[in-house]
Design a protein around this motif. Structure first.
Motif, short mmCIF file in Angstrom:
data_model
loop_
_atom_site.label_atom_id
_atom_site.label_comp_id
_atom_site.label_asym_id
_atom_site.label_seq_id
_atom_site.Cartn_x
_atom_site.Cartn_y
_atom_site.Cartn_z
N ARG A 41 0.84 -1.20 0.00
CA ARG A 41 0.00 0.00 0.00
C ARG A 41 0.87 1.25 0.00
O ARG A 41 2.04 1.21 0.35
N LEU A 42 0.26 2.35 -0.39
CA LEU A 42 0.86 3.67 -0.33
C LEU A 42 2.21 3.69 -1.06
O LEU A 42 3.17 4.32 -0.60
N TRP A 46 6.83 -4.70 -1.65
CA TRP A 46 6.48 -5.85 -0.81
C TRP A 46 7.47 -6.97 -1.10
O TRP A 46 7.54 -7.46 -2.23
N VAL A 74 -11.33 -5.50 1.42
CA VAL A 74 -10.11 -5.64 2.23
C VAL A 74 -10.43 -6.42 3.52
O VAL A 74 -9.61 -7.23 3.98
N ASN A 99 -5.67 -3.37 7.05
CA ASN A 99 -5.25 -4.39 6.08
C ASN A 99 -4.06 -5.24 6.47
O ASN A 99 -3.44 -5.82 5.60
N LEU A 112 -3.57 -5.63 -0.45
CA LEU A 112 -3.65 -4.47 -1.34
C LEU A 112 -4.81 -4.67 -2.31
O LEU A 112 -4.75 -5.54 -3.18
N CYS A 113 -5.88 -3.88 -2.15
CA CYS A 113 -7.03 -3.96 -3.05
C CYS A 113 -7.02 -2.75 -3.98
O CYS A 113 -6.88 -1.62 -3.52
N GLU A 114 -7.17 -3.02 -5.27
CA GLU A 114 -7.16 -1.94 -6.25
C GLU A 114 -8.37 -2.11 -7.17
O GLU A 114 -8.81 -3.23 -7.41
N CYS A 127 -7.84 -7.98 -5.56
CA CYS A 127 -7.44 -8.05 -4.15
C CYS A 127 -6.18 -8.89 -4.05
O CYS A 127 -6.19 -10.08 -4.42
N SER A 234 -10.39 3.70 5.06
CA SER A 234 -9.27 2.76 4.92
C SER A 234 -8.32 3.11 3.77
O SER A 234 -7.14 2.86 3.85
N GLU A 236 -6.46 5.54 2.02
CA GLU A 236 -5.15 6.16 1.92
C GLU A 236 -4.52 6.47 3.26
O GLU A 236 -3.74 7.40 3.39
N SER A 238 -2.39 5.52 6.79
CA SER A 238 -1.44 4.64 7.46
C SER A 238 -1.65 4.80 8.95
O SER A 238 -1.62 5.93 9.46
#
Ligand code: BTN
Length: 246
Positions: A41-42, A46, A74, A99, A112-114, A127, A234, A236, A238
């Protein structure tokens, strides 16, 4: 019957599935032994070394998916992976909103869901789930990472864990469509690593600090600050514990 693409190596299972998203059917999954450009994320990286974990993504393009209930995907991932890992390890797996999965205070899994849109209309979501299973160590820049092997001493079958999680994911997405996001937040609250803790949330260049009080029906986190309650979504944000990772 789910279409599953098994790969030895890929840049990122999320990227691969996003490339296929317009043509592949709902439920298609990509499972890789290794990712050369795994994404967190962000905009973070990974770490996805071969044999170290389950790195996989699933495509959601069910006709019942909307931009509102997609926020719950998520949580479907988190609950599915938590159930699978709990059954496998008999350990207490907690969900760090929104998450991460946490074991013994360290990060075991990230999600990470997009989504892809056609104008305002949501077309699909991808997902991606990364579960640290067999890693024996992590680089110093990941002080809060752990693996199931480090916590239990056992070695795990990453494909089996991915398949088990995917099956459970389907159950939770049905719950999301039939009962709404609130049902999922109700399941997360008792196994939350976040609620009741002092947290710092960083989003859109803003930082706020307070007590993580409760999950709202739409999946947001209500933080009690000295200036009053603030809800954070959720997407954006941290969230870190004031005194460490949780
Ligand atoms: C995070 O904690 O920041 C989210 C990490 C998500 C990692 C998984 S691994 C499978 C899928 N493919 C990716 O490139 N990322 C997700």
């Amino acid at each position: 019957m789910r279409r599953i693409i098994f790969l030895d190596s890929v840049d990122s299972t999320n990227l691969k599935l996003k490339q296929l998203a317009d043509t592949a059917p709902n439920g298609t999954a990509v499972i890789a032994d290794c990712q050369t450009a795994g994404r967190g994320r962000l905009g973070r990286n990974w770490l996805s070394r071969s044999g170290d974990g389950a790195w996989f993504s699933v495509l959601v393009k069910d006709a019942r998916l909307t931009s509102l209930n997609a926020e719950g995907l998520v949580f479907c991932c988190a609950l599915a992976a938590a159930d699978a890992l709990k059954e496998l390890s008999r350990k207490e797996i907690l969900i760090k909103w929104p998450n991460d999965l946490v074991l013994n205070g360290k990060k075991l899994c990230g999600i990470l869901c997009e989504s892809g849109f056609d104008g305002d209309k949501l077309k699909w979501s991808v997902c991606g789930i990364g579960i640290n299973l067999n890693a024996e160590s992590f680089p110093p820049e990941l002080p809060y990472a752990t693996s199931l092997r480090l916590e239990t001493g056992f070695v795990y079958d990453s494909r089996q864990v991915a398949l088990d999680t995917l099956a459970r994911f389907d159950t939770y997405t049905e719950m999301l469509y039939n009962d709404g996001l609130e049902k999922l937040t109700g399941l997360i609250a008792p196994i939350s690593a976040t609620l009741g803790r002092e947290v710092r949330a960083i989003y859109a260049g803003t930082e706020l600090q307070g007590t993580a009080e409760r999950l709202l029906p739409d999946g947001s986190l209500l933080i009690r600050t000295t200036d009053g309650p603030v809800s954070v979504r959720s997407g954006e944000v941290s969230v870190r514990g004031l005194y460490g990772y949780i």
